[in-house]
Design a protein around this motif. Structure first.
Motif, short mmCIF file in Angstrom:
data_model
loop_
_atom_site.label_atom_id
_atom_site.label_comp_id
_atom_site.label_asym_id
_atom_site.label_seq_id
_atom_site.Cartn_x
_atom_site.Cartn_y
_atom_site.Cartn_z
N GLU A 281 1.30 9.34 -5.79
CA GLU A 281 1.66 10.73 -5.51
C GLU A 281 2.72 11.23 -6.48
N ARG B 114 0.83 4.09 -2.88
CA ARG B 114 0.58 5.50 -2.53
C ARG B 114 1.73 6.38 -3.00
N ARG C 221 0.84 -1.21 0.00
CA ARG C 221 0.00 0.00 0.00
C ARG C 221 0.87 1.25 0.00
#
Length: 136
Positions: A111, A107, A103
């Motif tokens: 980003e 992420r 995860r």
């Protein structure tokens, strides 16, 4: 001629034996260094997870390192924060930590992609000679 063939045969046997010794030594050294560590490649990142048994609670937790390259000259080794809960087995702690690390990677990449969209892409001309020769 037969002596040369025999010497060539002996030399090739010795070289194969040395290669086998070297690879076994490398494998033993790698096993000793990473014993008990779960390693998984995920989206160009190397995730390293190691389970630890907590003395006071009898539960298991896991520590996580994520290694990746940023650009061409920068190598990163990020230690992710530990879990807030303990698990009954080492395997469950490592599975949970691996899932959290994935995860974190997702992420991070999401980003980075958003950041890249905010700046216009740079276009580099790879064939300047072809363009210049057609102009002249």
């Amino acid at each position: 001629m037969p002596e040369e063939v025999f010497l060539l045969f002996i030399a090739s046997c010795i070289s194969l034996w040395l290669i086998q010794l070297a690879t076994e030594w490398i494998d033993r050294r790698r096993d000793r260094r990473r014993r008990g560590t779960v390693m998984e490649r995920y989206r160009r990142h190397l995730i390293l997870v190691k389970g630890h048994q907590e003395q006071d609670t009898d539960g298991w937790s896991a520590s996580v390192h994520v290694q990746f390259n940023e650009g061409t000259l920068t190598f990163r080794d990020v230690r992710l924060p530990g879990p807030t809960s303990y698990f009954p087995t080492k395997t469950s702690a490592e599975k949970h930590a691996l899932k959290e690390a994935k995860r974190w990677v997702d992420r991070r990449l999401r980003e980075a992609k958003i950041f890249d969209r905010s700046t216009p892409p740079r276009v580099k001309n790879y064939w300047p000679n072809i363009q210049n020769s057609s102009e002249g």
